[in-house]
Design a protein around this motif. Structure first.
Motif, PDB file in Angstrom:
ATOM      1  N   PRO A   1       0.826  -1.216   0.000  1.00 15.16           N
ATOM      2  CA  PRO A   1       0.000   0.000   0.000  1.00 15.16           C
ATOM      3  C   PRO A   1       0.860   1.266   0.000  1.00 15.16           C
ATOM      4  N   VAL A   2       0.363   2.337  -0.627  1.00 16.70           N
ATOM      5  CA  VAL A   2       1.137   3.580  -0.709  1.00 16.70           C
ATOM      6  C   VAL A   2       1.066   4.342   0.609  1.00 16.70           C
ATOM      7  N   GLY A   3       1.942   5.323   0.782  1.00 17.34           N
ATOM      8  CA  GLY A   3       2.013   6.051   2.051  1.00 17.34           C
ATOM      9  C   GLY A   3       1.095   7.253   2.140  1.00 17.34           C
ATOM     10  N   ILE A   4       0.959   8.011   1.043  1.00 19.72           N
ATOM     11  CA  ILE A   4       0.223   9.283   1.119  1.00 19.72           C
ATOM     12  C   ILE A   4      -1.237   9.119   0.707  1.00 19.72           C
ATOM     13  N   GLY A   5      -1.482   8.526  -0.454  1.00 18.67           N
ATOM     14  CA  GLY A   5      -2.855   8.215  -0.829  1.00 18.67           C
ATOM     15  C   GLY A   5      -3.559   9.264  -1.675  1.00 18.67           C
ATOM     16  N   LEU A   6      -2.964  10.442  -1.860  1.00 18.87           N
ATOM     17  CA  LEU A   6      -3.521  11.464  -2.760  1.00 18.87           C
ATOM     18  C   LEU A   6      -2.444  11.835  -3.768  1.00 18.87           C
ATOM     19  N   GLU A   7      -2.859  12.178  -5.001  1.00 17.02           N
ATOM     20  CA  GLU A   7      -1.897  12.518  -6.041  1.00 17.02           C
ATOM     21  C   GLU A   7      -1.079  13.763  -5.666  1.00 17.02           C
ATOM     22  N   SER A   8       0.068  13.900  -6.343  1.00 16.06           N
ATOM     23  CA  SER A   8       1.014  14.986  -6.060  1.00 16.06           C
ATOM     24  C   SER A   8       0.403  16.378  -6.252  1.00 16.06           C
ATOM     25  N   THR A   9       0.990  17.331  -5.556  1.00 15.88           N
ATOM     26  CA  THR A   9       0.692  18.749  -5.787  1.00 15.88           C
ATOM     27  C   THR A   9       1.288  19.121  -7.148  1.00 15.88           C
ATOM     28  N   ILE A  10       0.525  19.817  -7.995  1.00 15.67           N
ATOM     29  CA  ILE A  10       1.065  20.253  -9.294  1.00 15.67           C
ATOM     30  C   ILE A  10       1.247  21.768  -9.278  1.00 15.67           C
ATOM     31  N   VAL A  11       2.452  22.221  -9.626  1.00 12.91           N
ATOM     32  CA  VAL A  11       2.746  23.656  -9.628  1.00 12.91           C
ATOM     33  C   VAL A  11       3.308  24.065 -10.990  1.00 12.91           C
ATOM     34  N   ASP A  12       2.667  25.075 -11.589  1.00 12.06           N
ATOM     35  CA  ASP A  12       3.117  25.615 -12.872  1.00 12.06           C
ATOM     36  C   ASP A  12       4.263  26.589 -12.632  1.00 12.06           C
ATOM     37  N   MET A  13       5.434  26.276 -13.177  1.00  9.96           N
ATOM     38  CA  MET A  13       6.628  27.104 -12.970  1.00  9.96           C
ATOM     39  C   MET A  13       6.952  27.944 -14.208  1.00  9.96           C
ATOM     40  N   THR A  14       6.042  28.047 -15.163  1.00 11.30           N
ATOM     41  CA  THR A  14       6.372  28.728 -16.416  1.00 11.30           C
ATOM     42  C   THR A  14       6.204  30.244 -16.323  1.00 11.30           C
ATOM     43  N   GLY A  15       5.560  30.748 -15.257  1.00 10.42           N
ATOM     44  CA  GLY A  15       5.412  32.197 -15.087  1.00 10.42           C
ATOM     45  C   GLY A  15       6.317  32.697 -13.974  1.00 10.42           C
ATOM     46  N   GLU A  16       6.229  34.005 -13.694  1.00 10.82           N
ATOM     47  CA  GLU A  16       7.066  34.615 -12.655  1.00 10.82           C
ATOM     48  C   GLU A  16       6.707  34.032 -11.275  1.00 10.82           C
TER      49      GLU A  16
END
Ligand code: TXA
Ligand code: MG
Length: 354
Positions: free
Chosen positions: A180-195
């Motif tokens: 079984p996995v440890g966290i259970g929710l998908e990763s945080t996604i952060v857009d780094m293409t802007g300032e």
């Protein structure tokens, strides 16, 4: 369905004796096949991320719309330079602190990343997972691995190998079982293409945690409301109904004791009509629902436990063939924000506010 194949399942450990399992899995990836594997967040459905045809098999196996891009998983921070066209300084700092870990960063893509993995976008999502099985697989395969969550599109994400088997048996080559996995929710996604970095999907790494490293961080405006044409989410996947159980899920929000009373009333009403009802409760409230079909999602004093059990509870109710599910709700502070994001989507915005 057209695709049927023998789906192997292998126990994947970390000892020397496990080497042949990884060699077999890596060979499948290199010849363009599909391997499901555990990460610290949820199980992923992997293919060679630089091979458009391999990626197209992922969409087919999941029944996923092809405009919904995939995350490329790497095993070494330096590998990001092979696929991202420039890594901004703020991204470097986030990678330093949070990789390997449940954080996906969006960059401009290099030409070697096919549009077939990015859903036609000029950007690419990258993450270095914090799971020994995932890292060993990627290293052995010697290519970035494209991997969405290994569920049928729209269903709750898999947190155990068995969940993957239920959804993917006969459709993929191999499942690596790492428990079984440890966290259970998908990763945080952060857009780094802007300032200023923008959160496109909340997860275990919270806005507060990001801000301690890079200062001000924004949230995609579509995260705070319902999806409309004007609030089109920047992560294409966030617009679809998601994580959903088969039964109708209703969330009840308000002061906890009022919530419990309302859920009991609603559940008993449905039961009188002959419907099978499931209730999602917490360790603190479970005894209030005596005599009803209750699943404990975790403890209110341990938010991580709620994240870890969320998808498996929804899948359990699927297995029981309940007609409707009523769930308590949680504070949106920190990790609670990600939990409520998934629950609200799973409920298709079906919320009773007291
Ligand atoms: O924890 C996770 O991230 C898991 C594990 C397996 O790593 N993976 C995962 O993948 O959740 P998936 O495909 O289920 O969700 C990926 C999300 C989708 O909402 C997709 O639209 C978004 O990431 N995404 C991917 N590439 C993107 C891009 N270039 N720009 C914006 N959003 C992107
Ligand atoms: Mg998914």
């Amino acid at each position: 369905m057209g695709i049927t194949m023998e789906t192997g399942i292998e126990q994947a450990g970390m000892s020397e004796q496990d080497t042949p399992v990884y060699e077999k899995a890596a060979a499948v990836i290199r010849r363009g096949g599909l391997v499901a594997f555990p990460t610290e967040t949820v199980y992923g459905l992997g293919a060679n991320g630089l091979d458009e045809e391999a990626a197209s098999k992922i969409y087919k196996a999941k029944g996923r719309p092809s405009d919904n891009p995939l995350i490329l998983h790497i095993a070494d921070k330096k590998q990001v330079l092979e696929i991202a066209d420039g890594v901004p300084e703020k991204a470097e700092r986030l990678m330093e602190v949070f990789w390997p870990g449940p954080l996906t960063l969006i960059f401009k893509k290099k030409a070697c990343v096919p549009y077939g993995t990015t859903g036609g976008l000029d950007t690419v999502a990258v993450r270095m997972p914090d799971h020994p099985v995932a890292l060993r697989l990627i290293k052995t395969a010697q290519t970035p691995i494209a991997a969405p969550s290994a569920n049928t599109s729209g269903k709750p994400s898999p947190t155990r190998a068995e969940h993957v088997r239920v959804d993917m048996d006969g459709k993929i080559d191999l499942i690596l079982d790492g428990g079984p996995v440890g966290i259970g929710l998908e990763s945080t996604i952060v857009d780094m293409t802007g300032e200023i970095p923008v959160i496109l999907r909340p997860g275990f790494i919270t806005k507060e945690m990001l801000e301690t490293v890079v200062g001000s961080v924004e949230e995609d405006t579509s995260l705070s409301g319902e999806y409309t044409e004007n609030t089109r989410p920047k992560a294409p996947g966030m617009k679809y109904r998601h994580y959903a159980p088969k039964a109708e899920l209703t969330l009840v929000q308000g002061e906890l004791m009022n919530v419990v009373e309302r859920i009991k009333g609603l559940a008993d009403e449905k039961a009188e009509k002959g419907l099978r009802v499931g209730i999602i409760a917490t360790e603190e409230t479970m005894q209030c629902y005596a005599g009803r079909d209750v699943r404990i999602i975790g403890s209110r004093s341990d938010t991580a436990s709620i994240a870890r059990n969320l998808y498996s509870v929804l899948r359990e109710f699927d297995d029981m063939d309940v007609d409707c599910i009523f769930s308590e709700t949680f504070s949106e502070q920190e990790l609670g924000g990600a939990i409520m994001n998934r629950l609200v989507k799973a409920a298709g915005h079906n919320i009773i506010r007291l």
